[in-house]
Design an enzyme around this catalytic site. Structure first.
Site, PDB file in Angstrom:
ATOM      1  N   GLY A   1       0.774  -1.246   0.000  1.00  0.00           N
ATOM      2  CA  GLY A   1       0.000   0.000   0.000  1.00  0.00           C
ATOM      3  C   GLY A   1       0.797   1.282   0.000  1.00  0.00           C
TER       4      GLY A   1
ATOM      5  N   GLU B   1       4.565   3.908   5.892  1.00  0.00           N
ATOM      6  CA  GLU B   1       3.333   3.106   5.903  1.00  0.00           C
ATOM      7  C   GLU B   1       2.209   3.868   5.215  1.00  0.00           C
ATOM      8  OE1 GLU B   1       2.161   0.366   6.230  1.00  0.00           O
ATOM      9  OE2 GLU B   1       2.871  -0.803   7.912  1.00  0.00           O
ATOM     10  N   ASP B   2       1.268   3.120   4.648  1.00  0.00           N
ATOM     11  CA  ASP B   2       0.072   3.798   4.130  1.00  0.00           C
ATOM     12  C   ASP B   2      -0.937   4.027   5.248  1.00  0.00           C
ATOM     13  OD1 ASP B   2      -0.295   1.069   4.306  1.00  0.00           O
ATOM     14  OD2 ASP B   2      -1.565   0.917   2.545  1.00  0.00           O
TER      15      ASP B   2
ATOM     16  N   ASP C   1      -3.377   1.021  11.661  1.00  0.00           N
ATOM     17  CA  ASP C   1      -4.753   0.712  12.078  1.00  0.00           C
ATOM     18  C   ASP C   1      -4.704   0.164  13.511  1.00  0.00           C
ATOM     19  OD1 ASP C   1      -7.392  -0.051  12.193  1.00  0.00           O
ATOM     20  OD2 ASP C   1      -7.342  -1.392  10.473  1.00  0.00           O
TER      21      ASP C   1
ATOM     22  N   PHE D   1     -13.299   4.167   6.798  1.00  0.00           N
ATOM     23  CA  PHE D   1     -12.761   3.065   5.972  1.00  0.00           C
ATOM     24  C   PHE D   1     -12.319   3.684   4.651  1.00  0.00           C
ATOM     25  CE2 PHE D   1     -12.519  -0.405   3.137  1.00  0.00           C
ATOM     26  CZ  PHE D   1     -12.407  -1.569   3.862  1.00  0.00           C
TER      27      PHE D   1
ATOM     28  N   ASP E   1      -6.281  -0.465  -0.551  1.00  0.00           N
ATOM     29  CA  ASP E   1      -7.119  -1.309  -1.412  1.00  0.00           C
ATOM     30  C   ASP E   1      -8.343  -1.844  -0.697  1.00  0.00           C
ATOM     31  OD1 ASP E   1      -5.649  -3.161   0.276  1.00  0.00           O
ATOM     32  OD2 ASP E   1      -6.328  -4.737  -1.085  1.00  0.00           O
TER      33      ASP E   1
HETATM   34  C1  PRP Z   1      -1.883  -2.473   5.824  1.00  0.00           C
HETATM   35  C2  PRP Z   1      -0.832  -1.401   6.024  1.00  0.00           C
HETATM   36  C3  PRP Z   1      -0.099  -1.849   7.228  1.00  0.00           C
HETATM   37  C4  PRP Z   1      -1.130  -2.653   7.982  1.00  0.00           C
HETATM   38  C5  PRP Z   1      -1.629  -1.837   9.118  1.00  0.00           C
HETATM   39  O1  PRP Z   1      -1.346  -3.473   5.026  1.00  0.00           O
HETATM   40  O2  PRP Z   1       0.012  -1.264   4.919  1.00  0.00           O
HETATM   41  O3  PRP Z   1       1.036  -2.603   6.908  1.00  0.00           O
HETATM   42  O4  PRP Z   1      -2.199  -2.951   7.112  1.00  0.00           O
HETATM   43  O5  PRP Z   1      -2.559  -2.542   9.852  1.00  0.00           O
HETATM   44  P1  PRP Z   1      -2.418  -2.728  11.405  1.00  0.00           P
HETATM   45  O6  PRP Z   1      -2.068  -1.382  12.006  1.00  0.00           O
HETATM   46  O7  PRP Z   1      -3.794  -3.182  11.811  1.00  0.00           O
HETATM   47  O8  PRP Z   1      -1.376  -3.747  11.687  1.00  0.00           O
HETATM   48  P2  PRP Z   1      -2.238  -4.603   4.340  1.00  0.00           P
HETATM   49  O9  PRP Z   1      -2.197  -5.826   5.188  1.00  0.00           O
HETATM   50  O10 PRP Z   1      -3.587  -4.051   4.032  1.00  0.00           O
HETATM   51  O11 PRP Z   1      -1.416  -4.908   3.040  1.00  0.00           O
HETATM   52  P3  PRP Z   1      -1.263  -4.055   1.716  1.00  0.00           P
HETATM   53  O12 PRP Z   1      -0.530  -2.784   2.070  1.00  0.00           O
HETATM   54  O13 PRP Z   1      -0.490  -4.935   0.823  1.00  0.00           O
HETATM   55  O14 PRP Z   1      -2.647  -3.760   1.218  1.00  0.00           O
END
Ligand code: PRP
Length: 194
Positions: A43, A98-99, A102, A150, A157
């Site tokens: 992301g 990071e994107d 959460d 969201f 994505d």
């Molecule tokens: C997202 C984002 C972080 C993670 C954060 O990745 O890039 O790495 O989730 O979530 P958390 O704070 O709950 O741990 P994702 O798993 O969606 O993968 P992607 O970037 O490939 O879509």
């Protein structure tokens, strides 16, 4: 008027302005250094691409990818690296890109893992900080936007779709999107809400 299923939350202009502001602060904090930007796939790639061009600083770039086990992830944060960095971190000034943060479990894991490699420092930069579901509380140095919605687009994505929207859209009706993942495709044609 019915509530839109999804609508623009942060426009291209807002993102572009915020990226330039973040780049200015990072440039000032890391002046005279040659930082290593570590992008967490997938992301953050879109954000990284804009940020690095606004940075106007010599820097290196590397990528890593993590996976999590859904069951245990919720409670204990079982995250593992599935694609590791190629660049050695020792004595480097690292900026982890990071994107979204959460639950914070991925970032907490990454900070612990990367700190063990003896970098000079690790700063964290996230496009979106979503505090409402936070479980772990890792420190974040640079935040683009804070939102509890969201979000999709600009790297984020939904089932692999919508990363290439040029802005961040907020999904108001997630069950509707889950039932029909391509429901928001009209956003690519320039409509501002679906
Ligand atoms: C997202 C984002 C972080 C993670 C954060 O990745 O890039 O790495 O989730 O979530 P958390 O704070 O709950 O741990 P994702 O798993 O969606 O993968 P992607 O970037 O490939 O879509």
């Amino acid at each position: 008027m019915p509530v839109a299923i999804a609508e623009i939350a942060f426009s291209q202009e807002q993102i572009s302005r915020r990226v330039r502001q973040l780049a200015k602060v990072i440039r000032s904090d890391l002046a005279g250094r040659r930082p290593l930007l570590v992008s967490v796939l997938q992301g953050s790639v879109v954000f990284l691409a804009d940020l690095v061009r606004a940075l106007e600083l010599d820097c290196d770039i590397d990528f890593l990818s993590v996976s999590s086990y859904p069951g245990e992830y919720q409670t204990g944060g079982v995250v593992r690296i599935i694609k590791d960095l190629e660049i050695v971190l020792e004595d480097r000034h690292v900026v982890l890109i990071e994107d979204i943060v959460d639950t914070g479990l991925t970032l907490a894991f990454l900070l612990k893992t990367l700190k063990a490699r003896d970098p000079k420092e690790i700063k964290v930069c996230t496009l979106v900080d979503k505090p409402v579901r936070r479980i772990a509380q890792p420190p974040i140095d640079y935040i683009g936007f804070q939102s509890d919605r969201f979000l999709i687009g600009y790297g984020l994505d939904f089932q692999g779709l919508y990363r290439n929207l040029p802005y961040l859209a907020a999904v108001n009706d997630v069950p509707a999107l889950a039932a029909e993942p391509r429901l928001l495709e009209p956003l690519f044609s320039g409509v501002e809400q679906v």
